[in-house]
Design a protein around this motif. Structure first.
Motif, PDB file in Angstrom:
ATOM      1  N   PRO A 113      22.782   4.825   8.533  1.00  0.00           N
ATOM      2  CA  PRO A 113      22.563   3.616   9.344  1.00  0.00           C
ATOM      3  C   PRO A 113      22.104   3.953  10.759  1.00  0.00           C
ATOM      4  CG  PRO A 113      24.632   3.475   8.127  1.00  0.00           C
ATOM      5  CD  PRO A 113      24.143   4.883   7.961  1.00  0.00           C
ATOM      6  N   GLY A 114      21.377   3.009  11.342  1.00  0.00           N
ATOM      7  CA  GLY A 114      20.874   3.196  12.696  1.00  0.00           C
ATOM      8  C   GLY A 114      19.364   3.131  12.717  1.00  0.00           C
ATOM      9  N   VAL A 115      18.750   4.064  13.404  1.00  0.00           N
ATOM     10  CA  VAL A 115      17.287   4.112  13.468  1.00  0.00           C
ATOM     11  C   VAL A 115      16.756   4.820  12.229  1.00  0.00           C
ATOM     12  CG1 VAL A 115      17.321   4.136  15.980  1.00  0.00           C
ATOM     13  CG2 VAL A 115      17.274   6.306  14.737  1.00  0.00           C
ATOM     14  N   PRO A 116      15.476   4.632  11.889  1.00  0.00           N
ATOM     15  CA  PRO A 116      14.907   5.355  10.747  1.00  0.00           C
ATOM     16  C   PRO A 116      15.055   6.866  10.909  1.00  0.00           C
ATOM     17  CG  PRO A 116      13.433   3.598  11.421  1.00  0.00           C
ATOM     18  CD  PRO A 116      14.510   3.676  12.468  1.00  0.00           C
ATOM     19  N   CYS A 117      15.243   7.536   9.797  1.00  0.00           N
ATOM     20  CA  CYS A 117      15.329   8.996   9.803  1.00  0.00           C
ATOM     21  C   CYS A 117      13.916   9.560   9.712  1.00  0.00           C
ATOM     22  CB  CYS A 117      16.167   9.487   8.629  1.00  0.00           C
ATOM     23  SG  CYS A 117      16.245  11.289   8.506  1.00  0.00           S
ATOM     24  N   ILE A 118      13.572  10.418  10.655  1.00  0.00           N
ATOM     25  CA  ILE A 118      12.258  11.061  10.675  1.00  0.00           C
ATOM     26  C   ILE A 118      12.470  12.571  10.676  1.00  0.00           C
ATOM     27  CG2 ILE A 118      10.109  11.370  11.952  1.00  0.00           C
ATOM     28  CD1 ILE A 118      10.534   8.605  13.156  1.00  0.00           C
ATOM     29  N   ALA A 119      11.757  13.261   9.797  1.00  0.00           N
ATOM     30  CA  ALA A 119      11.902  14.712   9.704  1.00  0.00           C
ATOM     31  C   ALA A 119      10.547  15.369   9.516  1.00  0.00           C
ATOM     32  CB  ALA A 119      12.829  15.089   8.550  1.00  0.00           C
ATOM     33  N   ALA A 120      10.417  16.558  10.073  1.00  0.00           N
ATOM     34  CA  ALA A 120       9.251  17.409   9.830  1.00  0.00           C
ATOM     35  C   ALA A 120       9.630  18.372   8.707  1.00  0.00           C
ATOM     36  CB  ALA A 120       8.876  18.177  11.090  1.00  0.00           C
TER      37      ALA A 120
END
Length: 205
Positions: free
Chosen positions: A188-195
């Protein structure tokens, strides 16, 4: 890796409370008493006081300030991204700016999962390189790695459905070996962004 090769985010990551808490929790799970852990920390701290201070590299301050002053929410990760994808620093900075542009993201596999493909440098030729964004609560489908995977979390967090439900948050790095299986759920929270960099291929279930 020497401090002269680290960006500001790398140095700060060493002191993130979430990372310290996870490390202490892992030690506690092995049966080490809190008093023993505290005593060990005190001993290590005392040992550090006996070591003569070393002068930092001449360009370290400039590198740290430059890292901190990069624009946008993700500019601070440019050093890491440059190393991960074998990019020049300007190219890595430009890539981090693309993260904030809604038009750059492409739908992938299931609803709530998006990607930005990355054109890597020569050292990463043939690898799968991408930025991945998961909306909170969305699961990236279970898959098997046929090659090693490195992930840098740029925002939000996720929990794995394998590996004991390990969580990773902004600033964390995860390494997964060839043959490993997992699925990821964005927290939960902000979108998860990963490289993500995979040397090999991925097999989806």
């Amino acid at each position: 890796m020497s401090d002269s090769n680290l960006g500001l985010e790398d140095l700060l990551q060493r002191r993130l409370p979430s990372a310290v808490t996870r490390d202490d929790g892992s030690l506690a799970s092995t049966g080490i008493a809190d008093t023993d852990l505290a005593g060990t920390k005190d001993a290590v701290a005392a040992l550090g006081l006996t070591t003569a201070p070393a002068a930092p590299p001449a360009d370290l301050r400039a590198r740290l300030l430059a890292s901190h002053e990069r624009g946008g929410r993700y500019g601070i990760f440019a050093d890491r991204i440059a190393r991960l994808f074998d990019l020049s620093l300007p190219d890595a900075e430009a890539l981090m700016k693309r993260v904030e542009s809604a038009s750059e993201w492409n739908a992938f596999l299931v609803e709530g999962v998006e990607m930005i493909p990355v054109a890597v440098g020569p050292k990463c030729k043939g690898a799968i390189a991408t930025l991945v964004r998961l909306q909170p609560g969305v699961t990236f489908p279970e898959h098997t790695h046929r090659g090693d995977e490195t992930m840098h979390v740029l925002d939000g967090g996720f929990r794995e459905h394998a590996n004991g439900g390990e969580e990773a948050w902004r600033g964390d790095e995860l390494l997964r070996a060839d043959g490993s299986d997992h699925a990821l759920m964005a927290l939960p929270g902000v979108p998860c962004i990963a490289a993500v960099l995979i040397v090999g291929r991925v097999e989806f279930r």
